[in-house]
Design a protein around this motif. Structure first.
Motif, PDB file in Angstrom:
ATOM      1  N   ARG A 143       0.830  -1.212   0.000  1.00 35.45           N
ATOM      2  CA  ARG A 143       0.000   0.000   0.000  1.00 35.45           C
ATOM      3  C   ARG A 143       0.859   1.254   0.000  1.00 35.45           C
ATOM      4  NH1 ARG A 143      -3.361  -3.178   4.144  1.00 35.45           N
ATOM      5  NH2 ARG A 143      -4.769  -4.259   2.733  1.00 35.45           N
ATOM      6  N   GLU A 144       1.928   1.237   0.788  1.00 36.11           N
ATOM      7  CA  GLU A 144       2.812   2.398   0.824  1.00 36.11           C
ATOM      8  C   GLU A 144       3.496   2.615  -0.527  1.00 36.11           C
ATOM      9  OE1 GLU A 144       6.783   3.815   3.195  1.00 36.11           O
ATOM     10  OE2 GLU A 144       5.382   2.506   4.228  1.00 36.11           O
ATOM     11  N   LEU A 145       3.963   1.537  -1.140  1.00 32.07           N
ATOM     12  CA  LEU A 145       4.584   1.644  -2.458  1.00 32.07           C
ATOM     13  C   LEU A 145       3.590   2.146  -3.496  1.00 32.07           C
ATOM     14  CD1 LEU A 145       6.748  -1.595  -2.660  1.00 32.07           C
ATOM     15  CD2 LEU A 145       7.565   0.757  -2.637  1.00 32.07           C
ATOM     16  N   MET A 146       2.372   1.660  -3.421  1.00 32.34           N
ATOM     17  CA  MET A 146       1.349   2.071  -4.389  1.00 32.34           C
ATOM     18  C   MET A 146       1.050   3.561  -4.243  1.00 32.34           C
ATOM     19  SD  MET A 146      -0.536   1.417  -6.901  1.00 32.34           S
ATOM     20  CE  MET A 146      -0.287  -0.317  -7.005  1.00 32.34           C
ATOM     21  N   LEU A 147       0.948   4.034  -3.022  1.00 29.15           N
ATOM     22  CA  LEU A 147       0.705   5.462  -2.813  1.00 29.15           C
ATOM     23  C   LEU A 147       1.876   6.300  -3.318  1.00 29.15           C
ATOM     24  CD1 LEU A 147      -1.008   5.422   0.697  1.00 29.15           C
ATOM     25  CD2 LEU A 147      -2.052   5.907  -1.523  1.00 29.15           C
ATOM     26  N   ASP A 148       3.097   5.811  -3.122  1.00 29.38           N
ATOM     27  CA  ASP A 148       4.269   6.523  -3.650  1.00 29.38           C
ATOM     28  C   ASP A 148       4.222   6.598  -5.169  1.00 29.38           C
ATOM     29  OD1 ASP A 148       5.235   6.943  -1.124  1.00 29.38           O
ATOM     30  OD2 ASP A 148       6.696   5.296  -1.197  1.00 29.38           O
ATOM     31  N   ILE A 149       3.837   5.515  -5.813  1.00 31.38           N
ATOM     32  CA  ILE A 149       3.760   5.482  -7.278  1.00 31.38           C
ATOM     33  C   ILE A 149       2.704   6.455  -7.766  1.00 31.38           C
ATOM     34  CG2 ILE A 149       2.984   4.055  -9.213  1.00 31.38           C
ATOM     35  CD1 ILE A 149       4.358   1.702  -7.789  1.00 31.38           C
ATOM     36  N   ILE A 150       1.560   6.455  -7.118  1.00 25.65           N
ATOM     37  CA  ILE A 150       0.468   7.323  -7.538  1.00 25.65           C
ATOM     38  C   ILE A 150       0.845   8.790  -7.372  1.00 25.65           C
ATOM     39  CG2 ILE A 150      -1.877   8.044  -6.952  1.00 25.65           C
ATOM     40  CD1 ILE A 150      -2.462   5.084  -6.362  1.00 25.65           C
ATOM     41  N   GLN A 151       1.555   9.108  -6.306  1.00 31.76           N
ATOM     42  CA  GLN A 151       1.942  10.493  -6.071  1.00 31.76           C
ATOM     43  C   GLN A 151       3.102  10.929  -6.945  1.00 31.76           C
ATOM     44  OE1 GLN A 151       2.650  10.592  -1.889  1.00 31.76           O
ATOM     45  NE2 GLN A 151       0.478  10.551  -1.366  1.00 31.76           N
ATOM     46  N   GLU A 152       3.971   9.983  -7.325  1.00 33.73           N
ATOM     47  CA  GLU A 152       5.152  10.338  -8.118  1.00 33.73           C
ATOM     48  C   GLU A 152       4.772  10.587  -9.578  1.00 33.73           C
ATOM     49  OE1 GLU A 152       9.122   8.143  -9.603  1.00 33.73           O
ATOM     50  OE2 GLU A 152       8.525   7.754  -7.548  1.00 33.73           O
TER      51      GLU A 152
ATOM     52  N   ALA B 110      -7.285  -6.023  -2.064  1.00 36.38           N
ATOM     53  CA  ALA B 110      -8.364  -5.186  -2.610  1.00 36.38           C
ATOM     54  C   ALA B 110      -7.991  -3.704  -2.613  1.00 36.38           C
ATOM     55  CB  ALA B 110      -9.638  -5.407  -1.807  1.00 36.38           C
ATOM     56  N   GLU B 111      -7.316  -3.248  -1.573  1.00 38.94           N
ATOM     57  CA  GLU B 111      -6.976  -1.832  -1.485  1.00 38.94           C
ATOM     58  C   GLU B 111      -5.943  -1.445  -2.544  1.00 38.94           C
ATOM     59  OE1 GLU B 111      -5.506   1.430   1.832  1.00 38.94           O
ATOM     60  OE2 GLU B 111      -6.064  -0.583   2.454  1.00 38.94           O
ATOM     61  N   VAL B 112      -4.910  -2.259  -2.706  1.00 46.97           N
ATOM     62  CA  VAL B 112      -3.884  -1.995  -3.711  1.00 46.97           C
ATOM     63  C   VAL B 112      -4.485  -2.097  -5.111  1.00 46.97           C
ATOM     64  CG1 VAL B 112      -1.709  -2.845  -4.688  1.00 46.97           C
ATOM     65  CG2 VAL B 112      -1.983  -2.702  -2.221  1.00 46.97           C
ATOM     66  N   SER B 113      -5.347  -3.074  -5.303  1.00 50.67           N
ATOM     67  CA  SER B 113      -6.021  -3.241  -6.590  1.00 50.67           C
ATOM     68  C   SER B 113      -6.882  -2.023  -6.911  1.00 50.67           C
ATOM     69  CB  SER B 113      -6.879  -4.500  -6.549  1.00 50.67           C
ATOM     70  OG  SER B 113      -7.571  -4.665  -7.734  1.00 50.67           O
ATOM     71  N   HIS B 114      -7.551  -1.504  -5.907  1.00 52.32           N
ATOM     72  CA  HIS B 114      -8.372  -0.308  -6.085  1.00 52.32           C
ATOM     73  C   HIS B 114      -7.507   0.899  -6.451  1.00 52.32           C
ATOM     74  CE1 HIS B 114     -11.428   2.737  -5.445  1.00 52.32           C
ATOM     75  NE2 HIS B 114     -10.626   3.328  -4.582  1.00 52.32           N
ATOM     76  N   TYR B 115      -6.381   1.073  -5.735  1.00 53.89           N
ATOM     77  CA  TYR B 115      -5.469   2.172  -6.056  1.00 53.89           C
ATOM     78  C   TYR B 115      -4.980   2.074  -7.498  1.00 53.89           C
ATOM     79  CZ  TYR B 115      -4.977   3.285  -1.047  1.00 53.89           C
ATOM     80  OH  TYR B 115      -5.198   3.642   0.258  1.00 53.89           O
ATOM     81  N   ALA B 116      -4.589   0.870  -7.904  1.00 50.63           N
ATOM     82  CA  ALA B 116      -4.065   0.676  -9.262  1.00 50.63           C
ATOM     83  C   ALA B 116      -5.140   0.960 -10.300  1.00 50.63           C
ATOM     84  CB  ALA B 116      -3.533  -0.743  -9.415  1.00 50.63           C
TER      85      ALA B 116
END
Length: 188
Positions: free
Chosen positions: A62-71, A89-95
């Protein structure tokens, strides 16, 4: 730290804490005294990001996914497509959300450039900007097969129209060939 942990384990002092740390004079652990961080230009990741998102614990993913989305999520489209199908589910939703946002941005940008193209029909800069954005969208990997074909038809129509109006621009011919057979562009 490994030396300290080992010495505490042997002395059965695990869990106790002293105010001062022992001096590390053992040559076997001299690599621990080296700087941990590399120069900014030479920093490399230890684990590929795709593997970290697929294998690590949920909090790390989740932390990596948020970093990717913000970068800059556009740089990670193929990885986001893989992670979107994962178990978390949360990471899948972010992606999925990031992919939809990127696609929305492409669509809005294309619409703006198409409107500018209609407002200034003979403007070469507007045509070039539209063609570049359309090629970028096709090559992004966001689109499914049918959507790619539709965008390629749109690009082909535009290129044929430009070829009919131009006096044999080689770049337009190269773009048209690449659009018609993208996998075999070097063999065509």
């Amino acid at each position: 730290m490994a030396y300290i942990a080992e010495s505490y384990a042997r002395k059965k002092k695990i869990g106790s804490r002293t105010d001062e740390l022992p001096v590390l004079n053992d040559n076997r652990f001299s690599f621990l005294l080296q700087p941990v961080f590399l120069e900014e230009g030479t920093r490399e990741s230890v684990v590929p990001l795709e593997e970290a998102l697929l294998l690590e614990e949920p909090a790390v993913r989740r932390e990596l996914m948020l970093d990717i989305i913000q970068e800059d999520p556009k740089r990670y489209i193929s990885m986001l497509k893989k992670v979107r199908l994962g178990d978390d589910a949360e990471v899948s939703h972010y992606a999925s959300t990031a992919l939809m946002q990127i696609q929305r941005e492409y669509e809005m940008d294309l619409r703006k450039k198409e409107d500018a193209l209609h407002a200034r029909p003979g403007d070469e800069e507007a045509v070039s900007a539209y063609l570049d954005k359309l090629k970028e969208y096709i090559q992004s990997g966001l689109l499914a097969n049918n959507a790619v074909l539709a965008q390629r038809r749109k690009l082909n129509t535009m290129l044929v129209q430009l070829l009919a109006e131009s006096d044999g621009d080689k770049q337009l011919y190269a773009d048209a060939v690449e659009n018609l057979c993208p996998q075999r562009v070097h063999r065509c």
